[in-house]
Design a protein around this motif. Structure first.
Motif, short mmCIF file in Angstrom:
data_model
loop_
_atom_site.label_atom_id
_atom_site.label_comp_id
_atom_site.label_asym_id
_atom_site.label_seq_id
_atom_site.Cartn_x
_atom_site.Cartn_y
_atom_site.Cartn_z
N LEU A 101 0.90 -1.14 0.12
CA LEU A 101 0.11 0.09 -0.06
C LEU A 101 0.96 1.21 0.13
O LEU A 101 1.90 1.30 0.63
CB LEU A 101 -1.00 -0.08 1.20
CG LEU A 101 -2.01 -0.96 1.34
CD1 LEU A 101 -2.57 -1.01 2.62
CD2 LEU A 101 -2.97 -1.18 0.05
N ILE A 102 0.60 2.31 -0.65
CA ILE A 102 1.43 3.33 -0.69
C ILE A 102 0.62 4.80 0.36
O ILE A 102 1.16 5.66 0.23
CB ILE A 102 1.56 3.97 -2.21
CG1 ILE A 102 0.12 4.13 -3.01
CG2 ILE A 102 2.43 3.07 -2.82
CD1 ILE A 102 0.34 4.67 -4.42
N PRO A 126 -8.67 -1.43 8.67
CA PRO A 126 -7.58 -0.41 8.52
C PRO A 126 -6.15 -1.05 8.39
O PRO A 126 -5.80 -1.84 9.25
CB PRO A 126 -7.84 0.53 9.66
CG PRO A 126 -8.47 -0.37 10.55
CD PRO A 126 -9.24 -1.54 10.07
N LEU A 127 -5.65 -0.41 7.56
CA LEU A 127 -4.13 -0.93 7.25
C LEU A 127 -3.03 0.46 7.08
O LEU A 127 -3.55 1.41 6.31
CB LEU A 127 -4.07 -1.69 5.79
CG LEU A 127 -4.51 -3.05 6.01
CD1 LEU A 127 -4.74 -3.73 4.56
CD2 LEU A 127 -4.14 -3.95 6.99
N LYS A 128 -1.85 0.31 7.25
CA LYS A 128 -1.06 1.50 7.25
C LYS A 128 -0.33 1.65 5.76
O LYS A 128 -0.22 0.48 5.43
CB LYS A 128 -0.26 1.55 8.12
CG LYS A 128 -0.68 1.68 9.67
CD LYS A 128 -0.09 2.62 10.55
CE LYS A 128 -0.66 2.55 11.80
NZ LYS A 128 -1.46 3.59 11.95
N ALA A 129 0.33 2.48 5.42
CA ALA A 129 0.93 2.45 4.29
C ALA A 129 2.42 1.85 4.32
O ALA A 129 2.74 1.63 5.36
CB ALA A 129 1.55 4.20 4.01
N GLY A 130 2.45 0.95 3.32
CA GLY A 130 3.90 0.05 3.49
C GLY A 130 3.42 -1.32 3.70
O GLY A 130 4.20 -2.12 3.76
N THR A 131 2.25 -1.46 4.15
CA THR A 131 1.75 -2.91 4.58
C THR A 131 1.73 -3.53 3.05
O THR A 131 1.26 -3.27 2.04
CB THR A 131 0.37 -2.83 5.16
OG1 THR A 131 0.27 -1.94 6.54
CG2 THR A 131 -0.09 -4.08 5.73
#
Length: 159
Positions: A101-102, A126-131
């Motif tokens: 993810l970006i 919910p996910l964070k950038a880089g996942t």
């Protein structure tokens, strides 16, 4: 008429092959194609070997028809297995691909870099950038993703 056909068997087979191929053009099944090709092949063989009797010509026609149909079916099955199941939906070939993810998810939606572009993604959590995520399905231009968990990925092992 029979005397004329028996005097020129190559022309008989060539005419039969032509009629079968014309019949194939009018139909859509592909059934007459292999018989037409076999008849043309027998015409060529009969032209080269005019002493071949009618019995052998008929046997040769039957063998060539069956052989060409079997070979075509085998080639077609090999070709079908090598192609994607969803030919007109190339995006479905992305299912199972891992991407990062970006951006953070916002109401489930995010972006992921894939090849030379970015794609809209949707995740139920919910996910964070880089996942690192894996694509589970495709809905239009939206990739449905879920976190990719393996023992070597510390970013997703705590989620």
């Amino acid at each position: 008429m029979i005397e004329l056909i028996s005097a020129q068997p190559a022309w008989f087979w060539l005419c039969l092959g032509g009629l079968l191929l014309i019949g194939e053009l009018l139909g859509i099944g592909g059934y007459l194609l292999w018989s037409g090709i076999a008849a043309v092949a027998v015409a060529i063989i009969t032209f080269v070997l005019p002493f071949l009797g009618w019995e052998w010509q008929g046997i040769l026609f039957a063998i060539l028809t069956i052989l060409s149909a079997v070979l075509w079916r085998k080639w077609l099955s090999l070709r079908k297995n090598s192609q994607a199941d969803e030919v007109n939906q190339k995006s479905h070939q992305l299912i199972g691909t891992k991407v990062r993810l970006i951006s953070d998810t916002d109401e489930g939606f995010s972006r992921a870099r894939l090849a030379d572009g970015s794609w809209r993604t949707y995740s139920e959590q919910p996910l964070k950038a880089g996942t690192e995520v894996i694509i589970t399905s495709v809905d239009g231009i939206t990739l449905h993703v879920k976190p990719y968990h393996d023992g070597n990925n510390p970013e997703t092992s705590d989620q």
